[in-house]
Design a protein around this motif. Structure first.
Motif, mmCIF file in Angstrom:
data_model
loop_
_atom_site.group_PDB
_atom_site.id
_atom_site.type_symbol
_atom_site.label_atom_id
_atom_site.label_comp_id
_atom_site.label_asym_id
_atom_site.label_seq_id
_atom_site.Cartn_x
_atom_site.Cartn_y
_atom_site.Cartn_z
ATOM 1 N N GLY A 230 5.267 -11.358 -2.427
ATOM 2 C CA GLY A 230 4.538 -10.857 -1.246
ATOM 3 C C GLY A 230 3.102 -11.356 -1.181
ATOM 4 N N SER B 115 1.576 -13.715 -2.951
ATOM 5 C CA SER B 115 1.372 -15.181 -2.995
ATOM 6 C C SER B 115 1.642 -15.776 -1.613
ATOM 7 C CB SER B 115 2.212 -15.850 -4.079
ATOM 8 O OG SER B 115 3.541 -15.557 -3.891
ATOM 9 N N PHE C 263 -7.993 -4.669 0.062
ATOM 10 C CA PHE C 263 -7.875 -6.118 0.233
ATOM 11 C C PHE C 263 -8.790 -6.501 1.399
ATOM 12 C CE2 PHE C 263 -4.013 -5.267 -2.108
ATOM 13 C CZ PHE C 263 -3.902 -6.380 -2.932
ATOM 14 N N ILE D 36 -2.167 -10.944 -9.567
ATOM 15 C CA ILE D 36 -1.383 -10.399 -8.445
ATOM 16 C C ILE D 36 -1.047 -11.428 -7.368
ATOM 17 C CG2 ILE D 36 -2.021 -7.967 -8.717
ATOM 18 C CD1 ILE D 36 -4.068 -8.459 -6.444
ATOM 19 N N PHE E 59 4.846 -12.549 -9.904
ATOM 20 C CA PHE E 59 4.220 -11.482 -10.687
ATOM 21 C C PHE E 59 4.466 -10.160 -9.976
ATOM 22 C CE2 PHE E 59 0.916 -8.375 -11.432
ATOM 23 C CZ PHE E 59 0.979 -8.277 -12.814
ATOM 24 N N THR E 60 5.152 -9.273 -10.672
ATOM 25 C CA THR E 60 5.430 -7.956 -10.082
ATOM 26 C C THR E 60 5.428 -6.888 -11.158
ATOM 27 O OG1 THR E 60 7.012 -6.673 -8.768
ATOM 28 C CG2 THR E 60 7.957 -8.299 -10.246
ATOM 29 N N ASP F 108 -6.137 1.478 0.656
ATOM 30 C CA ASP F 108 -5.188 2.573 0.435
ATOM 31 C C ASP F 108 -5.760 3.534 -0.587
ATOM 32 O OD1 ASP F 108 -4.309 1.953 -2.318
ATOM 33 O OD2 ASP F 108 -3.464 0.157 -1.397
ATOM 34 N N LYS G 59 6.902 -3.991 -10.124
ATOM 35 C CA LYS G 59 7.906 -3.095 -9.540
ATOM 36 C C LYS G 59 9.298 -3.461 -10.048
ATOM 37 C CE LYS G 59 5.181 -3.047 -5.339
ATOM 38 N NZ LYS G 59 5.093 -3.610 -4.005
ATOM 39 N N THR H 142 -7.127 0.854 -3.545
ATOM 40 C CA THR H 142 -7.275 -0.605 -3.529
ATOM 41 C C THR H 142 -7.693 -1.060 -2.133
ATOM 42 O OG1 THR H 142 -5.557 -0.777 -5.183
ATOM 43 C CG2 THR H 142 -6.029 -2.780 -3.947
ATOM 44 N N ALA I 253 0.845 -1.205 0.000
ATOM 45 C CA ALA I 253 0.000 0.000 0.000
ATOM 46 C C ALA I 253 0.875 1.247 0.000
ATOM 47 C CB ALA I 253 -0.915 -0.027 1.222
HETATM 48 P P1 ADP Z 1 5.886 -7.206 -5.202
HETATM 49 O O1 ADP Z 1 5.446 -6.275 -4.127
HETATM 50 O O2 ADP Z 1 7.240 -7.777 -4.956
HETATM 51 O O3 ADP Z 1 5.718 -6.659 -6.581
HETATM 52 P P2 ADP Z 1 3.498 -8.648 -4.543
HETATM 53 O O4 ADP Z 1 3.104 -10.072 -4.780
HETATM 54 O O5 ADP Z 1 3.429 -8.156 -3.164
HETATM 55 O O6 ADP Z 1 4.928 -8.481 -5.152
HETATM 56 O O7 ADP Z 1 2.602 -7.721 -5.432
HETATM 57 C C1 ADP Z 1 2.393 -8.053 -6.780
HETATM 58 C C2 ADP Z 1 1.933 -6.824 -7.573
HETATM 59 O O8 ADP Z 1 0.613 -6.474 -7.155
HETATM 60 C C3 ADP Z 1 2.721 -5.593 -7.313
HETATM 61 O O9 ADP Z 1 3.883 -5.556 -8.137
HETATM 62 C C4 ADP Z 1 1.734 -4.492 -7.683
HETATM 63 O O10 ADP Z 1 1.703 -4.298 -9.080
HETATM 64 C C5 ADP Z 1 0.427 -5.072 -7.288
HETATM 65 N N1 ADP Z 1 -0.076 -4.555 -6.001
HETATM 66 C C6 ADP Z 1 -0.085 -5.176 -4.820
HETATM 67 N N2 ADP Z 1 -0.646 -4.409 -3.867
HETATM 68 C C7 ADP Z 1 -1.013 -3.254 -4.448
HETATM 69 C C8 ADP Z 1 -1.657 -2.035 -4.014
HETATM 70 N N3 ADP Z 1 -2.032 -1.871 -2.754
HETATM 71 N N4 ADP Z 1 -1.892 -1.080 -4.927
HETATM 72 C C9 ADP Z 1 -1.541 -1.235 -6.216
HETATM 73 N N5 ADP Z 1 -0.934 -2.356 -6.699
HETATM 74 C C10 ADP Z 1 -0.673 -3.345 -5.835
#
Ligand code: ADP
Length: 387
Positions: free
Chosen positions: A353, A355, A379, A338, A343-344, A325, A346, A377, A298
């Motif tokens: 994270g 998964s 969760f 996601i 899958f990222t 957030d 970033k 977003t 977030a």
């Molecule tokens: P990482 O953080 O290493 O990319 P995660 O599995 O935690 O891996 O997240 C996967 C992807 O999900 C992130 O790269 C991002 O694109 C998306 N994501 C996760 N949480 C959020 C959020 N709160 N707002 C926007 N995108 C998110």
């Protein structure tokens, strides 16, 4: 009086032969020609003649009637013969033609149905145009259409399940490979990190800027790799939760404090909307990890500024937790990916994270959902109170 005996004989004979009787009466009995007897006899004679004529007329008329009746009967017989000879074969022929067309139509429709059923057998589902009729073939076609639709739905579900299975198998293989690599990397990486820490301490007072910078770089990079390896190990470990009763709002506050320390400079407003105490049976280390990952994501998404809100709803059997957030949201085409490992979006992300979050929640017999718009977003986690 002396003729009394003859009168009945004369009357009957007179009716048969009136002229002869008249002559006879005149010649042999000297009956006066102008007497009332002969006058009456003559009147009777003329009446008899009239009667005879009428009788003849009646006979003629009855003959005529008989003739016309015969003619009519013959006409009816003739008409019946014509009816039998023309109308009956015509009716039979037209009946036969109608039957032929009806049969042809039924056979044609049944053939179409047969071809479609054969195609269905080969996996091509093409429903026939829906018939409006109530005949047996229409009912058959309607039943087939319903069956084809149900089969199509089943096949779509089957394909989805097959894809899911393949994905799970692939992920399991990747997981095994990744955890093997992570195990191998873990010890040398710890050594590198430790050595870098020692080096950093050694060069702390050194004037050589380039050495100091390089050592710090090694230190931060090794820390990053350590996190990746740690995530990989966590992801591959799938440890069974060791559950204890924990006050959830307190645990969440603790996690936020940790995150706050890392992101000190960021302008993030955190709020927790929840009853003071909600005791849930969970593995605290694992659930801490869940909120750590959600909060970090977030904060990353909001790029240093925004609102992070956690709401906890206490239901009888289930505890519902929302983490919202005000970031830019998740693009729609990414939403179903996601929770996939690796899958990222970033540059420096591992894609592990969420998964890990997913697996931990699943192992707690809960579930997680995501809802995302351009304004942020959310969760939502559902955790059973006690298992
Ligand atoms: P990482 O953080 O290493 O990319 P995660 O599995 O935690 O891996 O997240 C996967 C992807 O999900 C992130 O790269 C991002 O694109 C998306 N994501 C996760 N949480 C959020 C959020 N709160 N707002 C926007 N995108 C998110």
């Amino acid at each position: 009086m002396k003729y009394d005996f003859f009168i009945p004989i004369m009357e009957s004979t007179f009716l048969e032969h009136p002229e002869q009787i008249e002559t006879l009466l005149k010649q042999f009995y000297s009956v006066s020609d102008k007497g009332s007897l002969l006058n009456h006899l003559r009147q009777i004679n003329s009446k008899v003649k009239e009667l005879r004529n009428t009788g003849e007329e009646i006979i003629d008329i009855s003959r005529e009637i008989d003739k016309s009746a015969r003619y009519r009967v013959q006409y009816v017989i003739k008409a019946s013969e014509v009816g039998i000879l023309i109308v009956f074969p015509f009716a039979f022929l037209s009946g036969f033609i109608a039957l032929f067309f009806v049969t042809q139509n039924i056979v044609k429709r049944l053939n179409e149905l047969m071809v479609t059923i054969e195609k269905t057998g080969e996996g091509f589902y093409s429903p026939l145009p829906f018939p409006s009729g109530k005949d047996e073939v229409s009912t058959l076609i309607r039943t087939y259409n319903h069956m084809a639709e149900a089969l199509k739905d089943r096949e779509t579900q089957l394909i989805k399940k097959e894809e899911e299975l393949i994905r799970h198998k692939k992920l399991a293989a990747i997981g095994t490979l990744a955890s093997g690599v992570a195990h191998e990397l873990n010890n040398p990486l710890n050594n590198i990190h430790l050595s870098a820490q020692i080096l950093a301490r050694e060069v702390k007072g050194s004037s050589e800027g380039i050495i100091k910078e390089t050592v710090e770089d090694i230190l931060s990079q090794s820390l990053r790799v350590k996190k990746i390896v740690g995530d990989l190990l966590e992801f591959a470990r799938e440890k069974k939760p060791e559950k204890v009763s924990i006050n959830l709002p307190e645990l969440i506050k603790g996690v936020y404090n940790q995150v706050e320390k890392v992101y000190l400079s960021e302008k993030i407003n955190f709020s927790l909307i929840s009853p003071e105490e909600i005791y849930v049976s969970i593995d605290p280390a694992q659930i801490e990890r869940v909120f750590l990952n959600l909060f970090t994501n977030a904060v990353d998404a909001m790029q240093g500024e925004g609102e992070l809100v956690v709401r906890i709803y206490d239901d009888e059997d289930v505890v519902k937790i929302e983490v919202s957030d005000t970031g830019p949201g998740i693009p729609e085409d990414c939403l179903d990916k996601i929770f996939d490992p690796f899958f990222t979006t970033k540059d420096k992300g591992t894609g592990l994270g969420l998964s890990i979050v997913y697996n931990i929640i699943k192992n707690h017999y809960g579930r997680i959902e995501v809802n995302s718009t351009e304004k942020g977003t959310t969760f939502t986690i559902y955790l059973p109170r006690e298992i």
